[in-house]
Design a protein around this motif. Sequence first.
Motif, PDB file in Angstrom:
ATOM      1  N   ILE B 202      -1.489   0.798  30.694  1.00 20.05           N
ATOM      2  CA  ILE B 202      -2.068  -0.374  30.012  1.00 20.05           C
ATOM      3  C   ILE B 202      -0.940  -1.290  29.531  1.00 20.05           C
ATOM      4  N   ALA B 203       0.086  -0.687  28.958  1.00 23.25           N
ATOM      5  CA  ALA B 203       1.235  -1.488  28.511  1.00 23.25           C
ATOM      6  C   ALA B 203       1.959  -2.069  29.720  1.00 23.25           C
ATOM      7  N   GLY B 204       2.103  -1.252  30.768  1.00 25.31           N
ATOM      8  CA  GLY B 204       2.804  -1.696  31.973  1.00 25.31           C
ATOM      9  C   GLY B 204       2.092  -2.832  32.684  1.00 25.31           C
ATOM     10  N   HIS B 205       0.767  -2.854  32.607  1.00 23.52           N
ATOM     11  CA  HIS B 205      -0.007  -3.950  33.207  1.00 23.52           C
ATOM     12  C   HIS B 205      -0.058  -5.163  32.279  1.00 23.52           C
ATOM     13  N   SER B 206       0.656  -5.082  31.167  1.00 23.77           N
ATOM     14  CA  SER B 206       0.714  -6.174  30.176  1.00 23.77           C
ATOM     15  C   SER B 206      -0.654  -6.531  29.608  1.00 23.77           C
ATOM     16  N   ILE B 207      -1.512  -5.556  29.525  1.00 27.93           N
ATOM     17  CA  ILE B 207      -2.822  -5.814  28.912  1.00 27.93           C
ATOM     18  C   ILE B 207      -2.640  -5.941  27.402  1.00 27.93           C
ATOM     19  N   ALA B 208      -1.747  -5.148  26.866  1.00 26.59           N
ATOM     20  CA  ALA B 208      -1.397  -5.249  25.441  1.00 26.59           C
ATOM     21  C   ALA B 208      -0.037  -4.592  25.252  1.00 26.59           C
ATOM     22  N   PRO B 209       0.766  -5.091  24.320  1.00 25.52           N
ATOM     23  CA  PRO B 209       2.040  -4.420  24.049  1.00 25.52           C
ATOM     24  C   PRO B 209       1.804  -3.071  23.372  1.00 25.52           C
ATOM     25  N   PHE B 210       2.805  -2.195  23.452  1.00 25.47           N
ATOM     26  CA  PHE B 210       2.580  -0.823  22.981  1.00 25.47           C
ATOM     27  C   PHE B 210       2.264  -0.753  21.486  1.00 25.47           C
ATOM     28  N   GLN B 212       0.558  -2.885  19.818  1.00 25.46           N
ATOM     29  CA  GLN B 212      -0.859  -3.251  19.659  1.00 25.46           C
ATOM     30  C   GLN B 212      -1.769  -2.105  20.123  1.00 25.46           C
ATOM     31  N   ILE B 213      -1.369  -1.444  21.195  1.00 24.19           N
ATOM     32  CA  ILE B 213      -2.168  -0.305  21.682  1.00 24.19           C
ATOM     33  C   ILE B 213      -2.229   0.771  20.588  1.00 24.19           C
ATOM     34  N   ASP B 214      -1.090   1.057  19.994  1.00 25.76           N
ATOM     35  CA  ASP B 214      -1.063   2.053  18.908  1.00 25.76           C
ATOM     36  C   ASP B 214      -1.985   1.636  17.761  1.00 25.76           C
ATOM     37  N   ARG B 215      -1.928   0.362  17.423  1.00 28.88           N
ATOM     38  CA  ARG B 215      -2.744  -0.142  16.296  1.00 28.88           C
ATOM     39  C   ARG B 215      -4.241   0.009  16.613  1.00 28.88           C
ATOM     40  N   ILE B 216      -4.608  -0.373  17.826  1.00 31.00           N
ATOM     41  CA  ILE B 216      -6.029  -0.298  18.221  1.00 31.00           C
ATOM     42  C   ILE B 216      -6.499   1.165  18.216  1.00 31.00           C
ATOM     43  N   VAL B 217      -5.677   2.048  18.762  1.00 30.16           N
ATOM     44  CA  VAL B 217      -6.060   3.469  18.827  1.00 30.16           C
ATOM     45  C   VAL B 217      -6.220   4.039  17.416  1.00 30.16           C
ATOM     46  N   ARG B 218      -5.280   3.729  16.553  1.00 31.33           N
ATOM     47  CA  ARG B 218      -5.371   4.258  15.182  1.00 31.33           C
ATOM     48  C   ARG B 218      -6.642   3.779  14.506  1.00 31.33           C
ATOM     49  N   ASP B 219      -6.981   2.519  14.730  1.00 37.40           N
ATOM     50  CA  ASP B 219      -8.186   1.961  14.104  1.00 37.40           C
ATOM     51  C   ASP B 219      -9.445   2.603  14.670  1.00 37.40           C
ATOM     52  N   GLN B 220      -9.500   2.749  15.982  1.00 40.10           N
ATOM     53  CA  GLN B 220     -10.727   3.230  16.612  1.00 40.10           C
ATOM     54  C   GLN B 220     -10.925   4.739  16.454  1.00 40.10           C
ATOM     55  N   LEU B 221      -9.835   5.490  16.499  1.00 40.10           N
ATOM     56  CA  LEU B 221      -9.971   6.946  16.418  1.00 40.10           C
ATOM     57  C   LEU B 221      -9.711   7.499  15.024  1.00 40.10           C
ATOM     58  N   GLY B 222      -9.177   6.663  14.152  1.00 38.34           N
ATOM     59  CA  GLY B 222      -8.842   7.140  12.815  1.00 38.34           C
ATOM     60  C   GLY B 222      -7.701   8.138  12.837  1.00 38.34           C
ATOM     61  N   SER B 223      -6.879   8.071  13.865  1.00 35.58           N
ATOM     62  CA  SER B 223      -5.763   9.016  13.968  1.00 35.58           C
ATOM     63  C   SER B 223      -4.538   8.459  13.235  1.00 35.58           C
ATOM     64  N   GLU B 224      -3.616   9.362  12.945  1.00 38.54           N
ATOM     65  CA  GLU B 224      -2.424   8.954  12.199  1.00 38.54           C
ATOM     66  C   GLU B 224      -1.454   8.169  13.061  1.00 38.54           C
ATOM     67  N   SER B 225      -1.428   8.491  14.341  1.00 40.93           N
ATOM     68  CA  SER B 225      -0.478   7.798  15.212  1.00 40.93           C
ATOM     69  C   SER B 225      -1.133   7.431  16.528  1.00 40.93           C
ATOM     70  N   GLY B 226      -0.593   6.385  17.146  1.00 43.01           N
ATOM     71  CA  GLY B 226      -1.065   5.969  18.457  1.00 43.01           C
ATOM     72  C   GLY B 226      -0.288   6.715  19.530  1.00 43.01           C
ATOM     73  N   PRO B 227      -0.636   6.496  20.804  1.00 43.16           N
ATOM     74  CA  PRO B 227      -0.003   7.267  21.880  1.00 43.16           C
ATOM     75  C   PRO B 227       1.510   7.062  21.988  1.00 43.16           C
ATOM     76  N   PHE B 228       1.991   5.855  21.706  1.00 42.97           N
ATOM     77  CA  PHE B 228       3.437   5.622  21.840  1.00 42.97           C
ATOM     78  C   PHE B 228       4.199   6.256  20.673  1.00 42.97           C
ATOM     79  N   GLN B 229       3.590   6.251  19.525  1.00 40.07           N
ATOM     80  CA  GLN B 229       4.202   6.958  18.390  1.00 40.07           C
ATOM     81  C   GLN B 229       4.237   8.460  18.680  1.00 40.07           C
ATOM     82  N   SER B 230       3.159   8.953  19.284  1.00 42.67           N
ATOM     83  CA  SER B 230       3.112  10.384  19.627  1.00 42.67           C
ATOM     84  C   SER B 230       4.194  10.736  20.638  1.00 42.67           C
ATOM     85  N   MET B 231       4.364   9.871  21.644  1.00 41.63           N
ATOM     86  CA  MET B 231       5.376  10.153  22.670  1.00 41.63           C
ATOM     87  C   MET B 231       6.763  10.181  22.046  1.00 41.63           C
ATOM     88  N   ASP B 232       7.021   9.262  21.130  1.00 42.94           N
ATOM     89  CA  ASP B 232       8.315   9.257  20.431  1.00 42.94           C
ATOM     90  C   ASP B 232       8.501  10.557  19.649  1.00 42.94           C
TER      91      ASP B 232
END
Lengths: 285, 287
Positions: B202-210, B212-232
């Motif tokens: 999704i980030a590679g296709h420039s749909i959203a920067p990483f 923003q993806i983390d922010r959206i995921v945290r908001d929608q899932l109520g998780s502490e971190s988004g996928p890029f934070q998790s990978m780090d």
Amino acid sequence: MPLKRSSQKKTKSPRPRRRGPKGEKRHTDSPGILIVGDERIVYEYGEILKSRSLDFIAVITGPREHSEKPPLARSPLPKNLPPSIHLVLEVSNLSKEIKKRNLLELEKAIPASVLILSTSVTVSATEQSAWLEHRNRLLGFAAMPGFCLGQRVEVAPTVFTSAEMLEKATLFFQSIGKEMEFVQDCVGMVMPRLMCQLINEAMFLCQEDVAHPHDIDLAGTVALGSSEGPLALGDKISLRHVAAVLRALQRDLGDPRYRLAPILSQLAVSGEWWKHRTMNLEPTQ
Amino acid sequence: MSKQLGIVGAGTLGIALTRRAAMSGIEVVLYDINDTVLRRALERIRSDLQRRITEGSLPQEALGEIIGRIHPRTHLIDLRMCDCVLEASIEDLRTKKDLFKHLAQDARAGTILATTTPWLSVEAIAQATARPERVLGMHFPHTIPHLKLLEIVRTPHTATESIEKAKGIGKLLSISSIVCQDIPGLVFNRLLQVWCSESLLIAGHSIAPFTQIDRIVRDQLGSESGPFQSMDALGIDNILALSRQLADAHGREPRYSEHFMLKRLVDSGKTGIIAREGFYQYATEKK
């Protein structure tokens, strides 16, 4: 066929109830918003609008989805929409044909100045705009059943979207307390794509009998750091919607990674939890 | 319920398991062929516990007790009295087969023998022993900084009693356990890989920067971190290795194909929090 109407009183003063153009019940004379499309998203956005005391008309054009709620009558869009409509939410994800038909009918029924916010998780907003004469009026947004109440909403303007329409969309989402996240226009968008692909993987795990569904969900909650696992998310969204998003990704991106797990395809059609009957295992709750 | 745990291999996972077990009140026999490796492992455990004491998450008096539960050994025979032996050595089937053959010969009747591999065939390892019903997999997915999940791998030969014992160990370690079949990658790795891979696309296709993806995921899932934070947090090198292993193990399945961004970051030394830079930059030590 009677048209299902749902609307909310804007003021406390009693208004006379009248019959609409096709005999539908009407609570107010001047609904400003029309929601049309898939049942569960119509319900959820209807709840949001009700909570903000916004008048609206709701029309279900998708298949029946709510087993626990009374069935809603389905109808094509009414030919004569009230002139007070200033915003349309088109929320069909399950059928591209129905979405196209709805948008083409809306194009004829509402003035060119009316903004159309259309879900673009299974058809890109740009493709939808291309169906319309007044392309500048359409913006895509993300809506999936079970996830309409979040604080943020993904919004995908197209190359045709005018500044005026963008401003209208901004004002609308602000009015319902949502923060916009502008994303590039692509099917699946961000969250629906991520969730659906994850759910698909969980379905492959079920298919291959790698672990019990409860265990797959437990592993998923750890992997995601969320309170719900992928199968629970699939139940929440409904597998029909998950399958629709994955098929759209496969169609538009041509990538075999979006191939559906066979069990997901079957469940999306039948709604039956495969192992529930064949292996006496309970579905995830 | 098991009270004495044998751990074979004093590498990163062996250390994490030893520390967790000793902190959970379990006596641990930590085996490694190399005495220096064992000594370093104990130093690492001690310094980690000391850090916890400094942070206030562990009382000072606990240090001696925990360290006292760890018994470093360099002879396999010293594992014979353990209720469970956890093997956390190198990922090589021949080495593991050989090791388990010896472990099975020495161990007492009720001992369960577990390998932590998520990739190699547990059944192949079990069949190398005279007691395949006592052999299973116990995989602890890479969930730094905590061990949060235990994947118990059963083979067609594994006895139900052995599975129950493994679950008991999970309980003692306060780790949720699941039971899965002997399939490469198991459950957690496959879900994590798809989650990370899709985020990268999704980030590679420039749909959203990483971010923003983390922010959206945290908001929608109520998780502490988004996928890029998790990978780090998990280590981008680990995620890259995971992609490659899954793709190899599953016949180049497109869902597990590696994303070029991972290799670019790893090649640049940006492997995540541990390197102070990954998708994000980190000014301070990992919390």
